[in-house]
Design a protein around this motif. Sequence first.
Motif, mmCIF file in Angstrom:
data_model
loop_
_atom_site.group_PDB
_atom_site.id
_atom_site.type_symbol
_atom_site.label_atom_id
_atom_site.label_comp_id
_atom_site.label_asym_id
_atom_site.label_seq_id
_atom_site.Cartn_x
_atom_site.Cartn_y
_atom_site.Cartn_z
ATOM 1 N N TYR A 189 0.835 -1.207 0.000
ATOM 2 C CA TYR A 189 0.000 0.000 0.000
ATOM 3 C C TYR A 189 0.869 1.257 0.000
ATOM 4 O O TYR A 189 0.517 2.259 -0.646
ATOM 5 C CB TYR A 189 -0.926 -0.004 1.210
ATOM 6 C CG TYR A 189 -2.211 -0.762 0.984
ATOM 7 C CD1 TYR A 189 -3.120 -0.358 0.012
ATOM 8 C CD2 TYR A 189 -2.524 -1.881 1.744
ATOM 9 C CE1 TYR A 189 -4.296 -1.061 -0.200
ATOM 10 C CE2 TYR A 189 -3.703 -2.592 1.542
ATOM 11 C CZ TYR A 189 -4.589 -2.174 0.569
ATOM 12 O OH TYR A 189 -5.750 -2.862 0.352
ATOM 13 N N ILE A 230 -4.804 4.143 -1.070
ATOM 14 C CA ILE A 230 -4.521 4.363 0.352
ATOM 15 C C ILE A 230 -5.644 5.139 1.041
ATOM 16 O O ILE A 230 -5.724 5.157 2.274
ATOM 17 C CB ILE A 230 -3.171 5.071 0.566
ATOM 18 C CG1 ILE A 230 -3.131 6.420 -0.165
ATOM 19 C CG2 ILE A 230 -2.021 4.178 0.144
ATOM 20 C CD1 ILE A 230 -1.908 7.253 0.163
ATOM 21 N N ILE A 252 -5.963 -0.375 5.170
ATOM 22 C CA ILE A 252 -4.560 -0.772 5.174
ATOM 23 C C ILE A 252 -4.228 -1.619 6.400
ATOM 24 O O ILE A 252 -3.465 -2.568 6.338
ATOM 25 C CB ILE A 252 -3.649 0.468 5.110
ATOM 26 C CG1 ILE A 252 -3.919 1.240 3.808
ATOM 27 C CG2 ILE A 252 -2.177 0.074 5.218
ATOM 28 C CD1 ILE A 252 -3.169 2.565 3.715
#
Length: 266
Positions: free
Chosen positions: A121, A160, A165
């Motif tokens: 990520y 993101i 995440i």
Amino acid sequence: MEVDKIAFTGSTATGKTILELAAKSNLKSVALELGGKSPMIIMDDADVDQAVELAHFALFFNQGQCCCSGSRTFVHERVYDVFVEKAKARALKRIVGDPFKHGVEQGPQIDEKQFDKILGYIKSGIDSGATLIAGGDRFGSKGYFIQPTVFADVKDGMKIAQNEIFGPVQSILKFSDINEVIRRANATPYGLAAGVFSNNMDAVSTLMRALRVGSVFVNCFNVLDAAIPFGGYKMSGHGRDKGVHSLQNYLQTKAVVTALKNPAWL
């Protein structure tokens, strides 16, 4: 088939599978507390130092491995630049290492798979044009430690800013007015929690009613109690943990109608 009820806390993907299997078996009741992409909204009247510390805690708590983590930090344009600089400084001061040692603020991620996912990520954020202002790589050469990472100039469509995440990666987004931030904060399939930092009670009242989430933390974050119901909207699940509302997940309503002897209406 003999199980009547499932309560699950975990990822949205796993929750979907459980719900599907429940439907294919005996249509058992399912309560789900799933993923999140919670907004942390910093209004223009904020004490920036306090706001930075709160937003830092909201994201980096437990190495970012928290379902209601404040992982989208929305900052009003009037305080955005100074917030970004102070958020960078705070992340760079964060102490990473053995969590059993005094003074350490951040330990390792849970396993190698999650470690690699988070680094992926971070690469995605760099590739998509977000500005990396702190961290961005592993910490040290052993274990699953990741540097406290901060991105500025994040746009809503970036991975993101869209995906959970579940790691120490803070995404800072700029907004200009309350209606805009409501629309953008709600533009996610998740709805677990949100944070609001402001002393303007009109703004707080508007935000807490407009945000489509199960919990709103005002001038605090991750303040939980056994009496306060916790759970999500949308793909963050359904049902509630804690509080009297949690009992509804485990109860059935039954109606009993009994004829009286020689009722008058016969």
